[in-house]
Design an enzyme around this catalytic site. Structure first.
Site, PDB file in Angstrom:
ATOM      1  N   GLY A 355       0.754  -1.388   0.005  1.00  0.00           N
ATOM      2  CA  GLY A 355       0.581  -0.075  -0.044  1.00  0.00           C
ATOM      3  C   GLY A 355       0.836   1.435  -0.115  1.00  0.00           C
ATOM      4  O   GLY A 355       1.758   1.293   0.312  1.00  0.00           O
ATOM      5  N   GLY A 357       1.180   5.417   1.637  1.00  0.00           N
ATOM      6  CA  GLY A 357       0.526   6.638   2.537  1.00  0.00           C
ATOM      7  C   GLY A 357       0.987   7.541   2.745  1.00  0.00           C
ATOM      8  O   GLY A 357       1.687   7.980   1.741  1.00  0.00           O
ATOM      9  N   PHE A 359       3.656   9.410   3.897  1.00  0.00           N
ATOM     10  CA  PHE A 359       4.890   9.127   3.762  1.00  0.00           C
ATOM     11  C   PHE A 359       5.559   8.154   3.382  1.00  0.00           C
ATOM     12  O   PHE A 359       7.177   8.076   3.309  1.00  0.00           O
ATOM     13  CB  PHE A 359       5.127   8.715   5.134  1.00  0.00           C
ATOM     14  N   GLU A 361       5.749   4.749   0.564  1.00  0.00           N
ATOM     15  CA  GLU A 361       5.482   2.753   0.094  1.00  0.00           C
ATOM     16  C   GLU A 361       5.547   2.109   1.390  1.00  0.00           C
ATOM     17  O   GLU A 361       6.214   2.217   2.178  1.00  0.00           O
ATOM     18  CB  GLU A 361       5.206   2.852  -1.062  1.00  0.00           C
ATOM     19  N   VAL A 362       4.323   1.078   1.227  1.00  0.00           N
ATOM     20  CA  VAL A 362       4.584   0.126   2.595  1.00  0.00           C
ATOM     21  C   VAL A 362       5.325  -1.226   0.974  1.00  0.00           C
ATOM     22  O   VAL A 362       4.352  -1.381   0.403  1.00  0.00           O
ATOM     23  CB  VAL A 362       3.546   0.213   2.958  1.00  0.00           C
ATOM     24  N   ASP A 479      -2.259   9.527  17.166  1.00  0.00           N
ATOM     25  CA  ASP A 479      -2.713   9.465  15.608  1.00  0.00           C
ATOM     26  C   ASP A 479      -3.211   8.025  16.238  1.00  0.00           C
ATOM     27  O   ASP A 479      -3.301   7.284  15.162  1.00  0.00           O
ATOM     28  CB  ASP A 479      -2.028   9.521  14.555  1.00  0.00           C
TER      29      ASP A 479
END
Length: 678
Positions: A355, A357, A359, A361-362, A479
């Site tokens: 995925g 986000g 900040f 990629e993962v 968060d």
């Protein structure tokens, strides 16, 4: 079969100790999985017998209380074993304990290739795979004192800090034994005794991680202990270890009839006659100019570095920003090289991508030893990514708590900033609660029946209590939301994403900030409007999260469908109308506890109250979830927000100073739907 035999064996040891010399080791527990069996009279059995005899012999003259050994040549039939004795017992007691373990372990685990047995004063284990220098926290065994402690909240706080202090002391022990103990005066009549120990073959960070995992289960009773294959932790309100053995007294000072002798003076420096003045002049001529040059170089470098935030690698240890190598991490083994991460993720291929986000990629990957990992690759264009990277490494690497997503390592090479986490197989909580594909929603939600949802709510509460009160660092997450709750293979919640977290001092209760970070719908009003941060900010987020778990509805969906009404107001209306079960997720079957549903709804509404002083602490929330006799105060009307006004404010330009007196905002610092390691 195991429990009956363990009880009978324990009774045998009890009567033997009572009516004999009292030296027979006390059996605590054992573990021998049935999935790894060997056949009688096999090569492995012969090697195992040799191994256990070697360990028993090694314990007879062993002053370290630890030894390991192997037997056999061929890997399938090789046997690996070790023993660990408490550091406060004598060599004879250790030898007796290991000899007893040699006899008992073959009786309770007659045909297993992997076994571990724990006694009061020693541990013995073996395996058909190498267990040397390998940190393992499972299987584990816990014993709790049945009596509760008075002033439980204060006791938990004092215990949490003290026992973690000695855990860090044991991890870095210069003696190599990785053992530490301490005493703490709890009340005028009560003293708390604590002891922790690791197998000495572990590295410092592995020992620390093992001990913190073991400490996690302590419940605030009068006494408790946790035993794992790699470490053990115990505390009591009485001295259960030999204090005189573990604390060698300092040598007495030399005395005379007139009192103690003063410390010896350093020997005088002599030079050949006639050369002393010449030697002094040469020293002055050389040292003074050289010192001046060194000072100028130092000041020049200092001025050049002033105001910069850089990433460096010093002797293999990363230094982030102005943090020292020791502050960031003390072990080089947490740092991966770029080639390893590239190989693990197939060079960050699209097929490995999990995925993306705000900040970066993962990616999913695998280490050479077969361990799956999730790699967060921070975007090179994200300024906030630098801050998040520092927070993730400094906090998660220090905490290494088993119910936080574990940081396995990091990489700083060239422009790459990479974080490698344990891979959590069941993705995030929002995946199950708020499925994207409508045809799959009922299937996903059906997997989370009420008992699992209650387990998740209770688990998150305990994890947040650890961050707020029990960890070495006092952490405000800032968060907490469904996408940052990951579920392991047993649906246990793990908290992730510490890029926005704040460290508080021990006595600090509140902080102020001009940068508001977090996720829409989860921000407390005092934080969103005035930048006031406290543990009650996280309690508000927890309240919203609890309501989402109960209702199966995302807070933001109400803004679009109900004219600005939020989830809290929806739950509040049903609470006031006396119809609390109407808010329950419709996909949940009838197999639920009405008391648990109402209790969770009550906690959720208490958490989202506007005044922080009215919200409960995480300690009281955990107590409420575990004890049904606790009476709760009536919730007040929740704080309400309209998304339209919030969106208008978020579109205002970011600035460091505000001339109008309003709070500056940054859309780049708001994580709307982040995707993190699964």
């Amino acid at each position: 079969m195991k429990s009956c035999f363990a009880v009978s064996l324990s009774l045998y040891f009890f009567f033997f100790k009572t009516f004999s010399t009292g030296r027979s080791p006390e059996l605590l527990d054992y573990e021998c999985p049935n999935t790894t069996l060997f056949t009688p009279n096999s090569t492995y059995q012969s090697n195992l017998n040799t191994l256990l005899s070697s360990l028993s012999s090694a314990a007879t003259n062993n002053t370290d209380g630890f030894a390991n050994a192997t037997a056999g040549q061929n890997p399938p039939d090789q046997a690996y074993g070790l023993f660990l004795c408490r550091s406060d017992i004598s060599t004879a007691t250790c030898s007796d304990c290991v000899a007893t373990g040699k006899r008992d372990i073959r009786q309770v685990c007659p045909d297993q290739r992997v076994s571990v047995i724990w006694y009061e004063k020693c541990m013995l284990r073996y395996s058909n795979k190498s267990i040397f220098s390998v940190m393992e926290v499972t299987p584990s065994f816990t014993l709790l004192n049945l009596w509760n402690i008075s002033e439980r909240a204060r006791f938990r706080q004092a215990l949490g800090k003290s026992i973690r202090d000695i855990a860090y002391r044991a991890s870095g022990s210069a003696s190599g034994k990785k053992f530490a103990e301490a005493e703490m005066k709890f009340t005028s009549s009560q003293t708390l005794y604590m002891m922790v120990q690791c197998t000495p073959d572990l590295m410092e960070w592995e020992c620390n991680r093992c001990l913190l995992s073991a400490i996690d289960i302590l419940e605030g009773k009068q006494g408790a202990r946790t035993l794992t294959p790699s470490c053990n932790v115990r505390y009591e309100l009485y001295p259960f270890y030999n204090v005189t053995t573990v604390r060698a007294p300092p040598p007495p000072p030399l005395t005379t009839s007139e009192g103690p002798l003063p410390p010896p003076l350093p020997p005088p420096v002599t030079t050949p006659e006639g050369k002393s003045n010449k030697f002094t002049m040469i020293t002055i001529v050389i040292v003074v100019p050289t010192g001046g040059v060194m000072i100028l170089i130092f000041l020049t470098c200092l001025l050049r570095r002033r105001g910069k935030v850089t990433y460096e690698v010093v002797k293999g240890k990363s230094v982030v920003g102005n943090a020292s190598a020791n502050e960031l991490i003390t072990m080089e083994s947490l740092q991966f090289d770029l080639a390893t991460i590239q190989a693990a993720t197939n060079d960050f291929s699209h097929e490995s991508k999990l995925g993306e986000g705000g900040f970066g990629e993962v990616f999913k990957g695998g280490l050479p030893n077969g361990q799956p990992i999730a790699v967060k690759r921070l975007s090179q264009s994200s300024r906030q990514g630098d801050d998040e990277f520092k927070n993730e490494v400094l906090l998660v690497a220090k905490l290494q708590y088993r119910n936080l997503v574990r940081l396995l390592g990091f990489c700083l090479e060239g422009d790459e900033k990479l974080l490698a986490y344990e891979f959590v197989p069941n993705k995030s909580l929002d995946y199950f609660l708020f499925g994207i594909a409508m045809m799959q929603i009922s299937k996903k939600r059906g997997q989370l029946d009420w008992p699992l949802r209650y387990k998740i709510v209770s688990g998150i509460a305990r994890r947040m209590l650890y961050l707020h009160e029990d960890s070495r660092l006092r952490i405000i997450h800032r968060d907490l939301n469904c996408s940052n709750i990951l579920l392991d293979s047993e649906i246990n919640p793990k908290i992730s994403d510490f890029g926005m977290a704040r460290i508080f001092g021990v006595d600090q209760t509140q902080a102020n900030t001009y940068k508001i970070v977090g996720t829409f719908g989860y921000l407390s009003p005092e934080y969103a409007m005035h930048g006031q941060i406290s543990a009650k900010s996280d309690v508000y987020s927890f309240g919203v999260l609890t309501l989402e778990i109960i209702c199966g509805k995302k807070n933001s969906c109400f803004f679009q469908s109900d004219g600005g009404e939020n989830l809290a107001s929806y739950a509040w209306k049903h609470w006031r109308a006396g119809t609390p079960l109407e808010v329950l997720e419709p996909f949940i079957s009838n197999a639920y506890s009405i008391d648990e549903v109402v209790r969770c709804l009550h906690i959720g509404l208490l958490g989202v109250q506007e005044d922080p002083a009215d919200r409960p602490t995480m300690a009281s929330i955990v107590l409420t979830l575990t004890s049904h006799s606790v009476k709760l105060s009536q919730p007040r009307q929740p704080a309400f927000f309209l998304q339209r006004s919030t969106e208008r404010r978020l579109k205002e330009p970011e600035s460091d100073e505000s001339t109008s007196g309003s709070m500056p905002w940054s859309t780049n610092e708001m994580s709307v739907t982040e995707v993190y390691p699964r």
